[in-house]
Scaffold this active site. Structure first.
Site, PDB file in Angstrom:
ATOM      1  CB  CYS A   1      46.465  49.445  32.572  1.00  0.00           C
ATOM      2  SG  CYS A   1      45.251  48.500  33.175  1.00  0.00           S
TER       3      CYS A   1
ATOM      4  CG  ASN B   1      43.824  54.752  35.883  1.00  0.00           C
ATOM      5  OD1 ASN B   1      44.058  54.303  35.616  1.00  0.00           O
ATOM      6  ND2 ASN B   1      44.925  54.854  37.292  1.00  0.00           N
TER       7      ASN B   1
END
Length: 394
Positions: free
Chosen positions: A348, A321
């Protein structure tokens, strides 16, 4: 969603403000699918929608104006404060707290920092609200000069805001475009903010990263746990582990009735790696509270950790992540050459995700899903489950 600040031109941070939410979500889905089209994702799941308003659990506000009339919001092009205390994407807890904090600034005589003259003390206000409605309030100061007054008057702030559990001072002496500094002074007895998502409670320390949208973060971790449960790995790494959201969800699962956490066959052996010492301390506290003996967290660089691992220690599953830049060529090359069976990649930035996937052709994307972490903006989270291709024997 409509916003008076946006309509008046006072704040343009939410670039999609006023666009129908269904169109926003469809556009993000289309963008993600277009970027990942070269990799032939087996299955795109329905995107996870957010509440359009009041979704932010963390408000990073610039303090301007004067000590008797402080503004909490942003600065205009000339460095003057624009007050955004009624910002519609901030949580209700934020909006209720801002007026009380503004009064406290006046009471404690904390002079707002003036960018043009480089004078004053209070630069930023960072307020985090937990899913249970509790607050962490951080005053970002140029120096320790106001600290004694903040301590003196703190009881009045806590009396007016009983939801405030953690109050700190962060020191940012330098004049530069960052939100906070390295040093933190905790002023309350409670030092961490419990963030309860699903059946997992994470302890958030002041300088630890946490996903901005609690509702969508809970969905992200729940879906990740469902996908991982199907794989039943014996061992896993959570690289860029932050405060342990993925690792702690991986190590626990709902029991047969779905009413509470229970180990899954003892749970996989999970190692979380994160550069932030504060985040690791948060994750360790959460692990200890949950009595998860097969989980450990350590401070370190994700790429260096992977490259330094012995071949015998390579796990069945790697969760990544990373920040917006992605995992980068070194870690991507290591994953490509490794014997890791599956990678769960939460991103993201779909553009950097696509770049990383191109460097890992042996890992095939079998599932993907968009999570709208940031309504009213062009940003979103996308999670992909990768499976190692089985070589064809001729």
């Amino acid at each position: 969603m409509d916003c008076a600040y946006f309509d008046a031109g006072r704040c343009r941070s939410c670039s999609l403000m006023g666009q129908p939410y269904a169109d926003q979500l469809a556009g993000k889905q289309a963008h993600a699918e277009a970027l990942l089209a070269p990799f032939a994702v087996d299955s795109w799941l329905t995107p996870v929608a957010s509440a359009e308003a009041s979704y932010r659990n963390k408000a990073k506000m610039v303090v301007g104006g004067t000590v008797d009339a402080p503004t909490i919001g942003i600065l205009d092009a000339d460095g003057h404060g624009i007050d955004l205390q009624a910002c519609g994407i901030c949580s209700p807890g934020h909006r209720a707290a801002f007026p009380a904090i503004a009064r406290f600034i006046t009471l404690a005589r904390i002079r707002p920092y003036d960018v043009a003259t480089r004078t004053g003390e209070l630069k930023h206000l960072i307020v985090t609200e937990s899913p249970d409605g509790e607050l962490m309030i951080r005053f970002v100061l140029r120096s320790t000069e106001p600290v004694a007054r903040i301590r003196k008057h703190l009881p009045s702030l806590l009396a007016e805001l009983p939801s405030a559990r953690v109050v700190t001072v962060n020191l940012l002496p330098e004049h530069k475009a960052v939100v906070e500094g390295a040093d933190e002074i905790v002023l309350t007895e409670q030092q961490t903010l419990p963030m309860r998502l699903n059946d997992v409670t994470m302890h958030l320390r002041p300088q630890s990263f946490f996903q901005t949208n609690s509702e969508i973060a809970a969905a992200l971790y729940a879906v990740a746990r469902d996908w991982i449960r199907d794989l039943a790995p014996d061992s896993a790494w959570d690289l860029y582990s932050g405060v342990g959201g993925f690792a702690l969800h991986l190590a626990t699962a709902a029991d047969a009735s779905g009413t509470g956490p229970a180990p899954v066959a003892g749970g996989p052996q999970v190692t979380g790696i994160e550069t932030s010492v504060e985040a690791v301390a948060s994750a360790e506290l959460s692990r200890s509270d949950a009595a998860l003996e097969r989980v450990r967290f350590a401070a370190g660089d994700a790429t260096a950790f992977a490259l330094g691992a012995e071949a015998s220690a390579v796990p069945d599953l790697v969760v990544v992540n990373p920040p917006r830049r992605g995992i980068g060529p070194e870690l991507a090359a290591w994953l490509e050459a490794s014997e890791v069976s599956n990678v769960l990649y939460s991103s993201c930035n779909a553009a950097s995700l696509a770049k990383d996937l191109a460097a890992m052709p042996s890992l095939r994307p079998v599932r993907a899903r968009v999570f709208d972490m940031f309504p009213q903006t062009t940003h979103f989270e996308v999670m992909v489950l990768l499976e190692r291709r089985v070589p064809v024997v001729e």
